[in-house]
Design an enzyme around this catalytic site. Sequence first.
Site, mmCIF file in Angstrom:
data_model
loop_
_atom_site.group_PDB
_atom_site.id
_atom_site.type_symbol
_atom_site.label_atom_id
_atom_site.label_comp_id
_atom_site.label_asym_id
_atom_site.label_seq_id
_atom_site.Cartn_x
_atom_site.Cartn_y
_atom_site.Cartn_z
ATOM 1 N N GLY A 167 44.876 1.028 24.662
ATOM 2 C CA GLY A 167 44.694 -0.396 24.889
ATOM 3 C C GLY A 167 45.969 -1.153 24.570
ATOM 4 N N GLY A 171 47.522 -5.129 23.150
ATOM 5 C CA GLY A 171 47.186 -6.339 22.405
ATOM 6 C C GLY A 171 48.296 -7.352 22.497
ATOM 7 N N PHE A 189 50.629 -8.009 20.390
ATOM 8 C CA PHE A 189 51.905 -7.622 19.820
ATOM 9 C C PHE A 189 52.383 -6.237 20.249
ATOM 10 C CE2 PHE A 189 50.283 -10.439 16.248
ATOM 11 C CZ PHE A 189 50.964 -11.549 16.722
ATOM 12 N N GLY A 190 51.621 -5.530 21.077
ATOM 13 C CA GLY A 190 52.063 -4.210 21.491
ATOM 14 C C GLY A 190 50.953 -3.401 22.122
ATOM 15 N N SER A 191 51.162 -2.063 22.154
ATOM 16 C CA SER A 191 50.223 -1.151 22.797
ATOM 17 C C SER A 191 49.822 -0.039 21.835
ATOM 18 C CB SER A 191 50.848 -0.537 24.055
ATOM 19 O OG SER A 191 51.270 -1.549 24.953
ATOM 20 N N VAL A 192 48.659 0.569 22.135
ATOM 21 C CA VAL A 192 48.137 1.656 21.301
ATOM 22 C C VAL A 192 47.959 2.899 22.174
ATOM 23 C CG1 VAL A 192 46.307 2.403 19.748
ATOM 24 C CG2 VAL A 192 46.940 -0.017 19.843
ATOM 25 N N LYS A 201 50.211 2.835 17.199
ATOM 26 C CA LYS A 201 50.330 1.421 17.570
ATOM 27 C C LYS A 201 51.806 1.050 17.616
ATOM 28 C CE LYS A 201 48.689 -3.190 16.263
ATOM 29 N NZ LYS A 201 47.853 -3.949 15.295
ATOM 30 N N ASP A 236 41.415 -12.630 11.972
ATOM 31 C CA ASP A 236 41.205 -12.415 13.411
ATOM 32 C C ASP A 236 40.077 -11.415 13.654
ATOM 33 O OD1 ASP A 236 41.680 -12.885 16.096
ATOM 34 O OD2 ASP A 236 43.248 -11.370 16.258
#
Length: 399
Positions: free
Chosen positions: A154, A156, A158-161, A175, A271
């Site tokens: 996925g 987000g 601030f970045g990717s996982v 992450k 969050d």
Amino acid sequence: MLSLEFLDLSKNNLSGVIPKSLETLLQLKYLNLSINILQGEIPTGGPFKNFSAQSFASNAALCGAPRLHVQPCTNSTEKPNSKKARKYVLKYIVPGILSAMLLGTFITLLIVRMKRNEEVATNAILLPDQHWRKVSYQELLRVTSGFNESNLIGTGGFGSVYKGTLSNGMEVAVKVLNLQLEEAFKAFDSECEMLSNIRHRNLIKIINSCNEVDCKALVLNYMPNGSLERWLYSEKFCSLSIIERLNIMIDVASALEYLHHGYPIPIVHCDLKPGNILLDENMVAHVADFGIAKLLGGGDSMTQTLTLATIGYMAPEYGREGIVSTRGDVYSFGIVLMEIFTKRKPTDEMFDEEMSMKQWIANLLIQDAIVDIVMPIYSRKRQIKILCGRGIFYRPLWD
């Protein structure tokens, strides 16, 4: 209390005689009965032969040896009325001694607990170096097959996982932060600080980290069942039962309780939403993504920030004024709780300035119509089957 070593009953307005029974306290090294209204003879046996005049100062009616700087004893004062002496002992001396002992015990327990808290905090800070290490960018390339898109879990803000597999066969989630975003650096530092210091069964765990000039990444526990959001809205996943939804929210509540009250310094997640609630192979929920989490240090119950959380889940005071507090997490928890049982996002087009999710649920409760929203999520026959399969006696779900 034959092992008593320290007894300070000064300035207590104590009256009566000094009990002869105190002579049996052979371990007593310090005694202070000054500034009271005691009377009668000062005992001479046991530890009393070692006490100085300071132990009995400012008790005008006391008598005894000259070295104690009190008046000599006469026949009238040497043998006070036994009943009166017993009354004074029971009424003043014994309660005073017990009170002093209880106070001493309380202070001792308080000191021990404070030391334990300090040890817990120290251990929490030292723990990361013992249990996880830094990894290189090359290692991350290897475990994720070069950050292959087939391993992308996925993305987000601030970045990717990515999904990866370590040399020992352990599956992990990598992450990777987007270094083009300045906020990503702050999120990386914040998440490292939070996840390295906290330990709870319902929080995501950090395994390794990569902190190089051209790469900022965290290696986390892999959650095979993905996020709660995917289970709520993806057609590829079957619906969650009422019991499973309830268990997930209990797990999330346990995680928040630890963050707010179980750690020496309160932590606010800031969050909380279905996308940040991950499910392991046993459908146990783990709260993740601490990129904008805040520590409430110095005894503060709230702080302020310019970082915005996800619209629809953040508390009104957070969105308007940037006020961060544990109450904001509780508000977000309430929104997720309503969402998981209604399968409606707080940003659904039906919600506007006149009708919020909170007001919608309140109206349904007043009309006794909440079952009309909850029941369509999961077929009634299947719900009965699961309840009976778990050994739970079935009754109408709306009861």
